[in-house]
Design an enzyme around this catalytic site. Sequence first.
Site, PDB file in Angstrom:
ATOM      1  N   GLN A 161       0.855  -1.189   0.000  1.00 30.99           N
ATOM      2  CA  GLN A 161       0.000   0.000   0.000  1.00 30.99           C
ATOM      3  C   GLN A 161       0.890   1.238   0.000  1.00 30.99           C
ATOM      4  OE1 GLN A 161      -3.121  -0.150  -0.384  1.00 30.99           O
ATOM      5  NE2 GLN A 161      -3.930  -2.000   0.528  1.00 30.99           N
ATOM      6  N   SER A 162       0.305   2.403  -0.273  1.00 32.06           N
ATOM      7  CA  SER A 162       1.132   3.605  -0.237  1.00 32.06           C
ATOM      8  C   SER A 162       1.756   3.779   1.140  1.00 32.06           C
ATOM      9  CB  SER A 162       0.310   4.835  -0.621  1.00 32.06           C
ATOM     10  OG  SER A 162      -0.782   5.022   0.254  1.00 32.06           O
ATOM     11  N   GLU A 163       1.038   3.348   2.184  1.00 35.00           N
ATOM     12  CA  GLU A 163       1.599   3.345   3.533  1.00 35.00           C
ATOM     13  C   GLU A 163       0.959   2.222   4.355  1.00 35.00           C
ATOM     14  OE1 GLU A 163       2.584   8.072   4.203  1.00 35.00           O
ATOM     15  OE2 GLU A 163       0.524   7.360   4.151  1.00 35.00           O
ATOM     16  N   THR A 164       1.745   1.651   5.244  1.00 38.12           N
ATOM     17  CA  THR A 164       1.263   0.705   6.253  1.00 38.12           C
ATOM     18  C   THR A 164       1.609   1.295   7.612  1.00 38.12           C
ATOM     19  OG1 THR A 164       1.521  -1.242   4.826  1.00 38.12           O
ATOM     20  CG2 THR A 164       1.524  -1.611   7.198  1.00 38.12           C
TER      21      THR A 164
END
Length: 283
Positions: free
Chosen positions: A43-46
């Site tokens: 994902q773009s961020e976790t």
Amino acid sequence: MTEFAYVDVFAAAPLSGAPLTVVPDADDLTDEQMRAIAREFNQSETTFIMRSATADRRLRSFTPIGEEVGGVGHNVLGAWLWLALTELADSPGTFTQQIGDELLPVVVERAGDGRPVVTLEQSAPVFGDVVTDPAPLAAALGLDVADLRTERPPQVVSTGAGHLLVEVGDRAAVDRVVVDADRLVAVLRSVGGEGCYVYCLAETAYARFFNPAMGIPEDPATGTAAGPLAALVARDGVLAVEQGHSMGRPSVITITVDGDRVRISGSGVITATGTLHLDGYFA
């Protein structure tokens, strides 16, 4: 075993807004493990939720290439939405979060329909370098120089993370952007920017966000860029930002600016939960 959840942030319904992977109870994970898990989810961020000696929660976020990011955006709001729908379901209120060395307030409320609404305070805005030669930037975005507005030149602004804010003439120009990653990274480095937020202004702002240096080709909802945009164009007011339309994941971010106080608000939904089976992998 390690539990996780998918949260759609700045979303009114599942499969819209910005998807975020949240990993609660992450105190026993090492930096290497968190980076590996973030690469797995891609994902773009976790975001990883931890205990803190000085705040109600400590949060750490990593991109798909294992880079840790600061700032207060969908990565943080999504973690508090998960908390609001689980551990804090019966106890909304005001909390303190630790992001890096900063302690920042968080307000968890319930809308009239019962949905959780989280409001986050970002850092005071810092106005950075301006792009003085628009030609390389336009080329990096696949646009003509004439597409870029000159009244408000492209500038790096930070409310926790410094992004290059680029105003164009209309929604069509925003939608036409095709990024040349290497060229855009070069422009961003020349002005000290992390990502690039291309936007136009009408009744609301309409934007797209690109951060190739951090392994994010495009992000459907970016609170760490919407906050700086509001600080730049809507001082002492409220701005709504539409984002994600080009990716089929529409989102709406609400930002309130009062002097140097920048706050972002939004809701969202948990779309999936599961378990990571990693026993022995990190031994």
